[in-house]
Scaffold this motif. Sequence first.
Motif, mmCIF file in Angstrom:
data_model
loop_
_atom_site.group_PDB
_atom_site.id
_atom_site.type_symbol
_atom_site.label_atom_id
_atom_site.label_comp_id
_atom_site.label_asym_id
_atom_site.label_seq_id
_atom_site.Cartn_x
_atom_site.Cartn_y
_atom_site.Cartn_z
ATOM 1 N N ILE A 130 7.818 -77.437 37.483
ATOM 2 C CA ILE A 130 8.490 -77.373 36.170
ATOM 3 C C ILE A 130 9.218 -75.850 35.874
ATOM 4 N N LEU A 131 10.139 -75.876 35.166
ATOM 5 C CA LEU A 131 10.728 -74.495 35.040
ATOM 6 C C LEU A 131 10.087 -73.820 34.020
ATOM 7 N N PRO A 132 9.657 -72.453 33.999
ATOM 8 C CA PRO A 132 9.053 -71.744 32.953
ATOM 9 C C PRO A 132 9.518 -72.051 31.668
ATOM 10 N N VAL A 155 17.754 -69.093 27.909
ATOM 11 C CA VAL A 155 16.637 -70.178 27.444
ATOM 12 C C VAL A 155 17.491 -71.356 26.952
ATOM 13 N N ILE A 156 16.809 -72.586 27.031
ATOM 14 C CA ILE A 156 17.321 -73.802 26.469
ATOM 15 C C ILE A 156 16.457 -74.299 25.537
ATOM 16 N N LEU A 157 16.786 -74.678 24.432
ATOM 17 C CA LEU A 157 15.985 -75.466 23.323
ATOM 18 C C LEU A 157 16.331 -77.086 23.566
ATOM 19 N N ALA A 161 12.090 -85.531 21.783
ATOM 20 C CA ALA A 161 12.447 -86.673 21.706
ATOM 21 C C ALA A 161 13.793 -87.117 22.149
ATOM 22 N N GLY A 162 14.456 -86.231 22.662
ATOM 23 C CA GLY A 162 15.777 -86.276 22.862
ATOM 24 C C GLY A 162 16.494 -86.873 24.050
ATOM 25 N N GLY A 163 17.520 -87.120 24.114
ATOM 26 C CA GLY A 163 18.137 -87.823 25.064
ATOM 27 C C GLY A 163 19.698 -88.214 24.977
ATOM 28 N N GLY A 164 20.380 -88.405 26.024
ATOM 29 C CA GLY A 164 21.574 -88.801 26.103
ATOM 30 C C GLY A 164 22.578 -87.394 25.877
ATOM 31 N N GLY A 165 21.882 -86.410 26.470
ATOM 32 C CA GLY A 165 22.444 -85.075 26.475
ATOM 33 C C GLY A 165 22.742 -84.577 24.820
ATOM 34 N N ARG A 166 21.681 -85.132 24.201
ATOM 35 C CA ARG A 166 21.928 -84.705 22.886
ATOM 36 C C ARG A 166 20.451 -83.732 22.484
ATOM 37 N N GLY A 167 20.584 -82.905 21.455
ATOM 38 C CA GLY A 167 19.409 -82.299 20.841
ATOM 39 C C GLY A 167 19.221 -81.115 21.848
ATOM 40 N N MET A 168 20.085 -80.539 22.670
ATOM 41 C CA MET A 168 20.004 -79.238 23.274
ATOM 42 C C MET A 168 20.777 -78.065 22.957
ATOM 43 N N ARG A 169 20.220 -76.892 22.906
ATOM 44 C CA ARG A 169 20.946 -75.557 22.530
ATOM 45 C C ARG A 169 20.678 -74.341 23.345
ATOM 46 N N VAL A 199 11.119 -75.032 24.645
ATOM 47 C CA VAL A 199 11.720 -73.885 24.911
ATOM 48 C C VAL A 199 11.588 -74.006 26.617
ATOM 49 N N GLU A 200 12.669 -73.975 27.397
ATOM 50 C CA GLU A 200 12.765 -73.780 28.814
ATOM 51 C C GLU A 200 13.532 -72.669 29.442
ATOM 52 N N LYS A 201 13.556 -72.263 30.454
ATOM 53 C CA LYS A 201 14.339 -71.409 31.154
ATOM 54 C C LYS A 201 15.597 -72.035 31.456
ATOM 55 N N TYR A 202 16.729 -71.436 31.123
ATOM 56 C CA TYR A 202 18.240 -72.046 31.325
ATOM 57 C C TYR A 202 18.549 -71.610 32.704
ATOM 58 N N LEU A 203 18.737 -72.492 33.677
ATOM 59 C CA LEU A 203 19.419 -72.332 35.096
ATOM 60 C C LEU A 203 21.073 -72.387 34.862
ATOM 61 N N ARG A 234 29.594 -82.574 28.784
ATOM 62 C CA ARG A 234 28.760 -82.284 27.738
ATOM 63 C C ARG A 234 27.390 -82.927 27.838
ATOM 64 N N HIS A 235 26.932 -82.602 29.019
ATOM 65 C CA HIS A 235 25.485 -82.874 29.466
ATOM 66 C C HIS A 235 25.229 -84.272 29.871
ATOM 67 N N GLN A 236 26.493 -85.136 29.942
ATOM 68 C CA GLN A 236 26.535 -86.475 30.257
ATOM 69 C C GLN A 236 27.348 -86.839 31.507
ATOM 70 N N ILE A 274 13.041 -90.030 37.843
ATOM 71 C CA ILE A 274 12.432 -88.576 37.636
ATOM 72 C C ILE A 274 13.700 -87.640 37.868
ATOM 73 N N GLU A 275 14.214 -87.061 36.924
ATOM 74 C CA GLU A 275 15.153 -85.988 36.819
ATOM 75 C C GLU A 275 14.992 -84.789 37.203
ATOM 76 N N PHE A 276 15.472 -84.076 38.120
ATOM 77 C CA PHE A 276 15.181 -82.491 38.363
ATOM 78 C C PHE A 276 16.508 -81.767 38.288
ATOM 79 N N LEU A 277 16.198 -80.535 38.249
ATOM 80 C CA LEU A 277 17.359 -79.787 38.372
ATOM 81 C C LEU A 277 17.036 -78.801 39.950
ATOM 82 N N PHE A 278 18.038 -78.621 40.465
ATOM 83 C CA PHE A 278 18.240 -78.113 42.044
ATOM 84 C C PHE A 278 18.976 -76.748 41.912
HETATM 85 P P1 ADP Z 1 19.025 -85.796 28.235
HETATM 86 O O1 ADP Z 1 17.610 -86.610 28.027
HETATM 87 O O2 ADP Z 1 19.595 -85.644 26.780
HETATM 88 O O3 ADP Z 1 19.833 -86.587 29.234
HETATM 89 P P2 ADP Z 1 18.211 -83.646 30.001
HETATM 90 O O4 ADP Z 1 16.814 -83.101 30.011
HETATM 91 O O5 ADP Z 1 18.147 -84.795 30.937
HETATM 92 O O6 ADP Z 1 18.584 -84.343 28.592
HETATM 93 O O7 ADP Z 1 19.333 -82.721 30.164
HETATM 94 C C1 ADP Z 1 20.497 -83.154 30.501
HETATM 95 C C2 ADP Z 1 21.479 -82.192 31.216
HETATM 96 O O8 ADP Z 1 21.279 -80.750 30.612
HETATM 97 C C3 ADP Z 1 20.969 -81.856 32.701
HETATM 98 O O9 ADP Z 1 21.320 -82.723 33.527
HETATM 99 C C4 ADP Z 1 21.770 -80.311 32.940
HETATM 100 O O10 ADP Z 1 23.104 -80.385 32.713
HETATM 101 C C5 ADP Z 1 21.406 -79.821 31.363
HETATM 102 N N1 ADP Z 1 20.080 -79.066 31.352
HETATM 103 C C6 ADP Z 1 18.903 -79.483 30.894
HETATM 104 N N2 ADP Z 1 18.122 -78.595 31.084
HETATM 105 C C7 ADP Z 1 18.629 -77.416 31.452
HETATM 106 C C8 ADP Z 1 18.119 -76.280 31.925
HETATM 107 N N3 ADP Z 1 16.783 -75.998 31.904
HETATM 108 N N4 ADP Z 1 18.901 -75.331 32.580
HETATM 109 C C9 ADP Z 1 20.161 -75.841 32.931
HETATM 110 N N5 ADP Z 1 20.885 -76.800 32.354
HETATM 111 C C10 ADP Z 1 20.000 -77.646 31.741
#
Ligand code: ADP
Length: 444
Positions: A130-132, A155-157, A161-169, A199-203, A234-236, A274-278
């Motif tokens: 997982i990310l730090p 970082v990203i907040l 309970a989020g989903g659909g690209g919403r609830g992220m900063r 909180v998660e490290k933002y890549l 917009r994360h979608q 299972i969604e990953f960032l790579f």
């Molecule tokens: P949701 O459930 O709302 O779809 P996700 O956690 O799947 O939210 O994230 C959606 C998108 O947000 C990812 O595909 C990516 O583009 C971006 N994202 C999420 N977390 C990170 C992160 N730690 N660093 C960079 N981008 C991120």
Amino acid sequence: MISKVLIANRGEIALRIILACKEMGLKTVAVHSEADRDALHVKYADEDVCIGPAASRQSYLSISSIIAAAEITGADAIHPGYGFLAENSHFAEIANECGLTFIGPTPEAIRLMGDKAKAREMAKKSGVPILPGSEGPVKTHSEALEVSRAIGFPVILKAAAGGGGRGMRICAAEGDLQGAFDTARSEADRAFGSADVYVEKYLEHPRHIEIQIFGDTQGRIISLGERECTIQRRHQKLIEESPSPAITQDIRDQMGQAAVQLCEAVKYVNAGTIEFLFQDGAFYFMEMNTRIQVEHPVTEEVTSLDLVKEQIRVASGLPLTMPNGHFRLRGHAMEFRINAEDPVTFAPNPGRIREFHVPGGPGVRVDTAAYRDYIIPPHYDSMIAKLIVKGKDREETMARGRRALDLFIIEGVKTSIPLHRAILDDPRFIRGDISTRFMEDFEW
Ligand code: ADP
């Protein structure tokens, strides 16, 4: 055994489920809102029940109306599709209590993985990278600050309970944190009924790569390879493909193994992702989706499997039909989400479709519930079709994508077709040199 399936959804996915049921000789029940009387899923189902007014809250999200519709029609199973109630553990629970087979995972698995902070903990416990970030939600601004300093900005907040690209900063530096923390919490509270954020490290330049998994009630869990969903706005997601041009067989095996490990830990049954960032050769768990995904056809095209039929089989207690051993992806597939929206501003553009002609020919599949003179209601998602193309390799797939998009005629509403067409001519996209920020500086 299941004999009559109620589809608790609308649009192309409702149709997709009806097709699977027809092939399996199962009866179908469509539910619909007052705005969807003329929808294709209503026409194609054996029976249909109006479950309320246009607003989703009073129709497609109304658990009591949907369960009542199942009882009236004598349905013995419910397929939730994606969106709406698909990841509502309470709905799955009630369906089970009423003696209806929920075509999906157990309520416990939905609940556990639906909390993104808990899912992160679970991933960590089962040895998945997982990310730090914070251990669970952060309750105060100073706690968020402490974690952010320790892992380093940006970082990203994220809403637990989020989903659909919403609830992220995203927070680039310390100065952004207070504002971001407050807005993320209130936004999360309003949208999801829980203000918890973690909180998660933002890549800075990741790719979004996800693994399709499947589990059966015999305890077998398999990975069906990856889908790359890096092209987003917009994360979608906008475009998905399999295999990913960035993934070697070795990484595919590692990601598949990690995904299976996590699913084994939660005794997962049915379809899941299972969604990953790579980034820079390493992958990190992001979240799990406990349902069939919009982009499942991409996997179907490279595995020759019918994932919806597989879902129904598994829900009936039958074992997965996939052979044991290693899964090889054959050929290449891409999906383009065609939305009724302005391709530049992304503003939704509902209304009457005056002309509608879908492309055909080798390697082309269109999943849609739209037709000529169909009026796209303003109450729901703007996606009106999915164009899926397949070829022997990525190059042939892109050529088919260009050809199919050129021949896809939709008039009366603005769509994302021209945007997709432009992306397919972009040298970076063609090289496969992309990140989730691709659209930020995409000019056309
Ligand atoms: P949701 O459930 O709302 O779809 P996700 O956690 O799947 O939210 O994230 C959606 C998108 O947000 C990812 O595909 C990516 O583009 C971006 N994202 C999420 N977390 C990170 C992160 N730690 N660093 C960079 N981008 C991120």
